[in-house]
Every structure is written in structure tokens, then in C-alpha cells.
Motif scaffolding. Structure first.
Motif, PDB file in Angstrom:
ATOM      1  N   PHE A  92     -10.183  -1.781  -3.557  1.00 46.50           N
ATOM      2  CA  PHE A  92      -9.051  -1.429  -4.407  1.00 46.50           C
ATOM      3  C   PHE A  92      -7.647  -1.495  -3.635  1.00 46.50           C
ATOM      4  O   PHE A  92      -7.837  -1.253  -2.515  1.00 46.50           O
ATOM      5  CB  PHE A  92      -9.358   0.022  -4.868  1.00 46.50           C
ATOM      6  N   PHE A  93      -6.518  -1.982  -4.420  1.00 44.56           N
ATOM      7  CA  PHE A  93      -5.348  -1.669  -3.410  1.00 44.56           C
ATOM      8  C   PHE A  93      -4.041  -1.185  -4.538  1.00 44.56           C
ATOM      9  O   PHE A  93      -4.304  -1.501  -5.592  1.00 44.56           O
ATOM     10  CB  PHE A  93      -4.953  -2.853  -2.828  1.00 44.56           C
ATOM     11  N   LYS A  94      -3.360  -0.430  -3.911  1.00 37.18           N
ATOM     12  CA  LYS A  94      -2.263   0.334  -4.855  1.00 37.18           C
ATOM     13  C   LYS A  94      -0.979  -0.462  -4.896  1.00 37.18           C
ATOM     14  O   LYS A  94      -0.573  -0.921  -3.949  1.00 37.18           O
ATOM     15  CB  LYS A  94      -2.054   1.683  -4.181  1.00 37.18           C
ATOM     16  N   GLN A  95      -0.432  -0.619  -5.798  1.00 36.85           N
ATOM     17  CA  GLN A  95       0.655  -1.452  -6.178  1.00 36.85           C
ATOM     18  C   GLN A  95       1.838  -0.513  -6.026  1.00 36.85           C
ATOM     19  O   GLN A  95       1.642   0.908  -5.858  1.00 36.85           O
ATOM     20  CB  GLN A  95       0.901  -1.882  -7.619  1.00 36.85           C
ATOM     21  N   GLY A  96       3.163  -0.901  -5.762  1.00 38.26           N
ATOM     22  CA  GLY A  96       4.384  -0.158  -5.478  1.00 38.26           C
ATOM     23  C   GLY A  96       4.743   0.532  -6.653  1.00 38.26           C
ATOM     24  O   GLY A  96       4.310   0.338  -7.913  1.00 38.26           O
ATOM     25  N   ASN A  97       5.614   1.958  -6.471  1.00 35.09           N
ATOM     26  CA  ASN A  97       6.295   2.300  -7.403  1.00 35.09           C
ATOM     27  C   ASN A  97       7.575   2.191  -7.494  1.00 35.09           C
ATOM     28  O   ASN A  97       8.299   2.230  -6.449  1.00 35.09           O
ATOM     29  CB  ASN A  97       6.280   4.067  -7.125  1.00 35.09           C
ATOM     30  N   LEU A  98       8.575   2.628  -8.397  1.00 35.14           N
ATOM     31  CA  LEU A  98       9.866   2.640  -8.360  1.00 35.14           C
ATOM     32  C   LEU A  98      10.320   3.596  -9.299  1.00 35.14           C
ATOM     33  O   LEU A  98       9.730   3.968 -10.371  1.00 35.14           O
ATOM     34  CB  LEU A  98      10.636   1.247  -9.042  1.00 35.14           C
ATOM     35  N   ASN A 103      -2.888   5.767 -11.073  1.00 37.41           N
ATOM     36  CA  ASN A 103      -4.247   5.868 -11.632  1.00 37.41           C
ATOM     37  C   ASN A 103      -5.295   5.336 -10.525  1.00 37.41           C
ATOM     38  O   ASN A 103      -6.577   5.244 -11.116  1.00 37.41           O
ATOM     39  CB  ASN A 103      -4.505   4.913 -12.794  1.00 37.41           C
ATOM     40  N   ASN A 104      -5.002   5.416  -9.342  1.00 39.91           N
ATOM     41  CA  ASN A 104      -5.870   4.640  -8.328  1.00 39.91           C
ATOM     42  C   ASN A 104      -7.245   5.813  -8.151  1.00 39.91           C
ATOM     43  O   ASN A 104      -8.235   5.297  -8.198  1.00 39.91           O
ATOM     44  CB  ASN A 104      -5.318   4.508  -6.922  1.00 39.91           C
ATOM     45  N   ASP A 105      -6.918   7.062  -8.045  1.00 41.61           N
ATOM     46  CA  ASP A 105      -7.786   7.792  -7.721  1.00 41.61           C
ATOM     47  C   ASP A 105      -8.891   7.900  -8.859  1.00 41.61           C
ATOM     48  O   ASP A 105     -10.209   7.967  -8.730  1.00 41.61           O
ATOM     49  CB  ASP A 105      -7.571   9.335  -7.547  1.00 41.61           C
ATOM     50  N   VAL A 143     -24.175 -16.358  -5.340  1.00 46.93           N
ATOM     51  CA  VAL A 143     -23.029 -15.740  -4.378  1.00 46.93           C
ATOM     52  C   VAL A 143     -22.676 -14.252  -4.756  1.00 46.93           C
ATOM     53  O   VAL A 143     -23.239 -13.875  -5.807  1.00 46.93           O
ATOM     54  CB  VAL A 143     -21.650 -16.800  -4.501  1.00 46.93           C
ATOM     55  N   THR A 144     -22.000 -13.675  -4.131  1.00 47.09           N
ATOM     56  CA  THR A 144     -21.087 -12.782  -4.488  1.00 47.09           C
ATOM     57  C   THR A 144     -19.798 -12.889  -4.336  1.00 47.09           C
ATOM     58  O   THR A 144     -19.329 -12.879  -3.285  1.00 47.09           O
ATOM     59  CB  THR A 144     -21.419 -11.341  -3.555  1.00 47.09           C
ATOM     60  N   ILE A 145     -19.033 -12.826  -5.360  1.00 50.59           N
ATOM     61  CA  ILE A 145     -17.715 -13.069  -5.533  1.00 50.59           C
ATOM     62  C   ILE A 145     -16.753 -11.726  -5.118  1.00 50.59           C
ATOM     63  O   ILE A 145     -17.029 -10.598  -5.548  1.00 50.59           O
ATOM     64  CB  ILE A 145     -17.074 -13.324  -6.836  1.00 50.59           C
ATOM     65  N   PRO A 146     -15.746 -11.829  -3.923  1.00 49.85           N
ATOM     66  CA  PRO A 146     -15.084 -10.620  -3.688  1.00 49.85           C
ATOM     67  C   PRO A 146     -14.026 -10.485  -5.015  1.00 49.85           C
ATOM     68  O   PRO A 146     -13.789 -11.378  -5.706  1.00 49.85           O
ATOM     69  CB  PRO A 146     -14.071 -11.296  -2.698  1.00 49.85           C
ATOM     70  N   TRP A 147     -14.235  -8.939  -5.023  1.00 48.55           N
ATOM     71  CA  TRP A 147     -13.244  -8.494  -6.350  1.00 48.55           C
ATOM     72  C   TRP A 147     -12.126  -7.632  -5.715  1.00 48.55           C
ATOM     73  O   TRP A 147     -12.571  -6.504  -5.421  1.00 48.55           O
ATOM     74  CB  TRP A 147     -14.279  -7.893  -7.405  1.00 48.55           C
ATOM     75  N   TYR A 148     -10.965  -7.897  -5.989  1.00 45.12           N
ATOM     76  CA  TYR A 148      -9.788  -7.281  -5.512  1.00 45.12           C
ATOM     77  C   TYR A 148      -9.182  -6.457  -6.656  1.00 45.12           C
ATOM     78  O   TYR A 148      -8.880  -7.176  -7.976  1.00 45.12           O
ATOM     79  CB  TYR A 148      -8.741  -7.815  -4.763  1.00 45.12           C
ATOM     80  N   ILE A 149      -9.106  -5.143  -6.532  1.00 42.74           N
ATOM     81  CA  ILE A 149      -8.595  -4.555  -7.921  1.00 42.74           C
ATOM     82  C   ILE A 149      -7.306  -3.679  -7.769  1.00 42.74           C
ATOM     83  O   ILE A 149      -7.316  -2.733  -6.754  1.00 42.74           O
ATOM     84  CB  ILE A 149      -9.617  -3.378  -8.438  1.00 42.74           C
ATOM     85  N   MET A 150      -6.091  -4.145  -8.281  1.00 39.62           N
ATOM     86  CA  MET A 150      -4.975  -3.486  -8.243  1.00 39.62           C
ATOM     87  C   MET A 150      -5.013  -2.266  -8.986  1.00 39.62           C
ATOM     88  O   MET A 150      -5.164  -2.449 -10.321  1.00 39.62           O
ATOM     89  CB  MET A 150      -3.689  -4.493  -8.277  1.00 39.62           C
ATOM     90  N   THR A 151      -4.440  -1.116  -8.428  1.00 38.13           N
ATOM     91  CA  THR A 151      -4.213   0.092  -9.196  1.00 38.13           C
ATOM     92  C   THR A 151      -3.023   0.462  -8.869  1.00 38.13           C
ATOM     93  O   THR A 151      -2.159  -0.293  -8.356  1.00 38.13           O
ATOM     94  CB  THR A 151      -5.319   1.022  -8.646  1.00 38.13           C
ATOM     95  N   SER A 152      -2.347   1.601  -9.397  1.00 38.16           N
ATOM     96  CA  SER A 152      -1.161   2.212  -8.928  1.00 38.16           C
ATOM     97  C   SER A 152      -1.375   3.461  -8.411  1.00 38.16           C
ATOM     98  O   SER A 152      -2.426   4.351  -8.573  1.00 38.16           O
ATOM     99  CB  SER A 152      -0.381   2.205 -10.459  1.00 38.16           C
ATOM    100  N   GLU A 153      -0.261   4.171  -8.241  1.00 39.66           N
ATOM    101  CA  GLU A 153      -0.255   5.565  -7.534  1.00 39.66           C
ATOM    102  C   GLU A 153      -0.820   6.441  -8.539  1.00 39.66           C
ATOM    103  O   GLU A 153      -1.588   7.280  -7.996  1.00 39.66           O
ATOM    104  CB  GLU A 153       1.197   5.806  -7.375  1.00 39.66           C
ATOM    105  N   PHE A 184     -14.154   6.528 -11.181  1.00 39.75           N
ATOM    106  CA  PHE A 184     -14.726   5.867 -12.100  1.00 39.75           C
ATOM    107  C   PHE A 184     -15.949   5.118 -11.620  1.00 39.75           C
ATOM    108  O   PHE A 184     -17.044   4.842 -11.971  1.00 39.75           O
ATOM    109  CB  PHE A 184     -13.893   5.210 -13.000  1.00 39.75           C
ATOM    110  N   PHE A 185     -15.514   4.191 -10.593  1.00 38.93           N
ATOM    111  CA  PHE A 185     -16.286   3.075 -10.124  1.00 38.93           C
ATOM    112  C   PHE A 185     -17.570   4.072  -9.437  1.00 38.93           C
ATOM    113  O   PHE A 185     -18.771   3.591  -9.517  1.00 38.93           O
ATOM    114  CB  PHE A 185     -15.883   2.268  -9.023  1.00 38.93           C
ATOM    115  N   ASN A 186     -17.236   5.099  -8.453  1.00 36.83           N
ATOM    116  CA  ASN A 186     -18.248   5.748  -7.940  1.00 36.83           C
ATOM    117  C   ASN A 186     -19.340   6.478  -8.975  1.00 36.83           C
ATOM    118  O   ASN A 186     -20.430   6.267  -8.711  1.00 36.83           O
ATOM    119  CB  ASN A 186     -17.693   6.654  -7.067  1.00 36.83           C
TER     120      ASN A 186
END
Ligand code: UTP
Length: 417
Positions: free
Chosen positions: A182-188, A159-161, A147-157, A166-168
Motif C-alpha cells: 500500500f502507498f499513500k498519495q499526497g493531499n492538498l 482512507n489508507n487505514d 507466478v505471483t503478480i506484485p500488487w501496488y495499491i494507492m490509498t489516500s491519507e 479491510f485487507f487484514n
């Protein structure tokens, strides 16, 4: 600009943030405009409410707690064990399983200059980056189950870039790119002891990631929950970036959860001492809770049963499994925030850059384990430290790269022999 400027000043006056007006006077035009826009966008009311509520909070009272019984693998008979493992394997084989990695943290204690996932550890037979270890574990599972397992990676404002670059640069460690999101989490914003926002050296409002409990709402906002639905995924394992013995897809944990018809499950390990700095999974007032080591009264932390095991010794090690329905529910919930007092550099009201020598600002964070409270039941599977938990938190000493590497190498040797 002028009206925007006036609006910003009014807002700063209203919320008692006059120090920023002084800073605005000292900076060049383009930076000023940028800061004004941030001031206009910021919801001062909600952050100040949080500050007022949490900075005055009395010590949390720990009462009405009861332990939770963990399932121990060695106590399952062969028939049960095989049944659960088969169920779990069937879920993986039928593409109903995904992994989510929380990598939005700042990794302050490690003190590495970059996202923690891009830190390289000296494991045998060859050194690997933390993201690479996860990618390789996933690839092994993919190969085993075709199979290929979907991989969701949470980053932040913050460190996302760097993480995407790095992956590229590393060609996604040969993982199928279309299965990585990749998906970014929120900031406070951070607030000083007096409730003032901090301005950083680039004249931005100083903000930080809103804690690993931000994963649910950011999954929802960034369309990850829709992706999970569209791919017909039933179970998502959410793990941290810094445990190099993380089992990314444990059929036993998945099978137990599927068989018990529950929504959430977690893998624990027994605390190695009452003082170990991990949260304990238990129940409080009938709800599932993780009580932080710092909040647990000494006599409760030290209590032992007739087998000399710590009664509240089931550690939360960030190995959590959620059904897709659980994620849908949590995506719309507002997890509570906790407050921490930390060290942050800032620009003072005279425009001078200040290096903080001591903790000086509040950070607001939600924690993933607070999501447990939204469910009536949880399966806790007790794993083993030497097989499941080799965290990298500190630069040296406990939970550091050297202790984690030793645990990792020993485990790999033990499964070969
Ligand atoms: P920790 O709470 O240990 O934080 O995170 P950290 O950032 O790794 O280290 P310190 O405390 O600053 O030294 C546990 C997991 O939760 C993630 C981390 O990346 C790690 O995988 N996390 C933490 C987030 O994804 N977002 C956050 O806001 C905080």
C-alpha cells in the motif's frame, strides 16, 4: 507553544487567512496546538499560487487537435495476434509484470460510507467487494502462468487505514501478503472561493487527495518505483478500483507495447455517444492528450467519419500500461493541476459548523492521463465495452452498481457459453 503560536499568526496574516486566527481563539489547547503545527507545515505560497493561476483560468481553447488511430483486435491477423499475445504472456510468465490500483479517490458520487474498494457488489454467483474482484482476477492469472503478480495499491491519507484494516480482516483475500504494497498519495488543502483554507470539524486544515495523477510522485516517494526496479519488473498496468470488468493483465496490450518499443499504452473503448462523460484520447499540437468531455466542443465531439464512427470517440477508461522507465521518469515530474468546485462542510470563523448546501470550495487534482504528454508515442488498443468496462461511479442510473453488475454477469455468461 507561544513562539509557535506567534509564528502561526504571522503566517496567517501574511497569507490573508485571518479567519483561522478567530478559530484558534475558540478551541481547546490540544486541538489548538495541532492546528498550529499544521499551519506551520503548510506551504501557503504554493497553494495560493495554484489558486491564483487556476481560479482565474479562462476557458481552455480546444484547437489543433487530431484523432489517434486505435489498434482493433479484430483487424489483426492471426499471426500478428498470436505474436503479441505470446510476447505479453512471456512478460507475465517471467515475472516482469505488476498491477497498480488507484483507490485513493473519495467516491463522492457513489456516496458509500467507506473506501470504494470495500463496497460490495451483487455479482453472480456470489457478491464480492471491489478489492476482492481484483484479487480474484489476479489469482486467476497467477494460477494460469504460475507466478505471483506484485500488487501496488494507492490509498489516500483519508482512507489508507481503513483499506489496510479491510485487507487484514479479509486475510488479503488469500493473496500472498508479501506481494501487496500500500502507498499513500499526497493531499492538498481545499480553498474557498476567496482563497481561504477551510478548517474541518476536528480543527484540522481540510485537505483532499491530489488526484489520480498523484500516483507517479507518490510511487516515487514511497519507494514503489525502487521496488519495481528491484523486482526487475518491466511493465506496470495502472487501473482504477471501480471498473469491475478490468482486465488486470492483458497479454495483448502488454505484447503490443513490448513489440512496438514504446513506453506507454492504453486500452480504449468507443464512446457510446458524443455526450458520454469520458475523456477522448487524441493529439493536440502534436502531443498525446485526453480531452475531457466537458472541454470538448459540441461539433468536434459529434463529428463522424465515413464509417459513421465518432472521430474523437476513443474513450480513456483508466486502463493504462507504463514501462518501468516511464514510471521512473514520471515519478520526478510535476503533472499539471486541474481545479474543481465542490461542496465541503467546514467550521466558520465564529467556530460554527457549516453544512455546505452548494459547492463552496476549490479542489486541486492532477490526472493520470496528463502523463501521456511526456511521451512521443502511445499504443491505443481498442477494447469492447461489454468485455472491458463496467464502472461504478454513481449511486443509481448510468455507471451505477446495477448497470455494472449487469455488464459483469453478461460477460461472465458469454465466456462460459
Ligand atoms: P474518479 O475520478 O472517478 O473519482 O476516480 P472517485 O473518487 O472514484 O469518485 P468521485 O469523482 O469522488 O465520485 C477514478 C479512479 O481514480 C482513483 C479512484 O479511486 C478511481 O479508482 N483516484 C481518484 C485516486 O486514486 N485518487 C484521487 O485523488 C482521485
Amino acid at each position: 507553544m507561544n513562539t509557535k503560536y506567534e509564528e502561526a499568526i504571522k503566517k496567517l496574516e501574511k497569507y490573508n487567512q485571518k479567519h483561522v486566527i478567530n478559530i484558534l481563539e475558540t478551541i481547546e489547547e490540544n486541538k489548538k496546538e495541532n492546528l498550529i503545527n499544521q499551519i506551520l507545515d503548510l506551504n501557503f505560497e504554493s497553494i495560493i499560487n495554484l489558486y491564483e493561476e487556476l481560479s482565474n483560468k479562462k476557458e481552455i481553447k480546444i484547437d489543433n487537435i487530431e484523432p489517434i488511430k486505435a489498434i482493433k483486435k479484430e483487424q489483426l491477423d492471426d499471426k500478428e495476434l498470436n505474436k503479441y499475445i505470446k510476447l505479453g504472456e512471456d512478460i507475465i510468465k517471467s515475472n516482469k509484470f505488476a498491477l497498480a490500483t488507484m483507490s485513493g479517490g473519495q467516491g463522492t458520487r457513489l456516496g458509500f460510507n467507506g473506501p470504494k474498494g470495500t463496497f460490495k457488489v451483487n455479482i453472480e454467483p456470489k457478491p464480492k467487494y471491489l478489492f476482492e474482484i481484483l484479487a480474484d482476477s489476479l489469482k486467476e492469472i497467477n494460477k494460469k502462468y504460475n507466478v505471483t503478480i506484485p500488487w501496488y495499491i494507492m490509498t489516500s491519507e483519508e482512507n489508507n487505514d481503513s483499506i489496510e484494516d479491510f485487507f487484514n480482516k479479509n486475510n488479503y483475500f488469500d493473496y500472498d501478503k508479501s506481494y501487496v504494497k500500500f502507498f499513500k498519495q499526497g493531499n492538498l488543502p481545499l480553498l474557498s472561493k476567496e482563497g481561504k483554507i477551510l478548517i474541518d470539524e476536528n480543527y484540522n486544515i481540510k485537505q483532499a487527495a491530489d488526484g489520480n495523477g498523484g500516483i507517479f510522485s507518490s510511487m516515487y516517494k514511497n519507494g514503489i518505483i525502487d521496488d519495481i526496479k528491484n523486482r526487475d519488473i518491466k511493465w506496470v498496468f495502472i487501473g482504477s478500483i471501480d471498473n469491475i470488468l478490468l482486465k488486470v493483465a492483458d497479454p495483448l496490450l502488454i505484447g503490443i507495447s513490448e513489440s512496438k518499443g514504446i513506453q506507454i499504452a492504453t486500452k480504449s473503448i468507443p464512446k457510446n455517444s458524443p455526450q458520454e462523460k469520458v475523456g477522448a484520447i487524441c493529439k493536440q499540437n502534436g502531443s498525446i492528450k485526453v480531452i475531457e468531455y466537458s472541454e470538448m466542443p459540441k461539433e468536434i465531439a459529434e463529428a463522424r467519419d465515413e464509417n459513421n464512427e465518432l472521430i474523437y470517440g476513443e474513450s480513456h477508461i483508466m486502463c493504462n500500461l507504463f514501462s518501468s522507465e516511464a514510471l521512473q521518469k514520471l515519478g520526478k515530474e510535476k503533472l499539471p493541476y486541474h481545479i474543481a468546485f465542490k461542496k465541503y462542510n467546514y467550521i466558520d470563523e465564529n467556530g460554527k459548523f457549516v453544512v455546505a448546501e452548494n459547492p463552496n470550495a476549490y479542489k486541486f487534482e492532477s490526472f493520470i492521463f496528463d502523463s501521456f504528454t511526456y511521451f512521443n508515442d502511445i499504443a491505443v488498443l481498442r477494447g469492447k465495452r461489454e468485455e472491458d468496462f463496467a464502472p461504478i461511479k454513481n449511486k443509481e442510473g448510468v455507471d451505477s452498481p446495477s448497470t455494472a453488475v449487469e455488464l459483469y454477469n453478461n460477460y461472465k455468461k458469454s465466456i462460459i457459453n
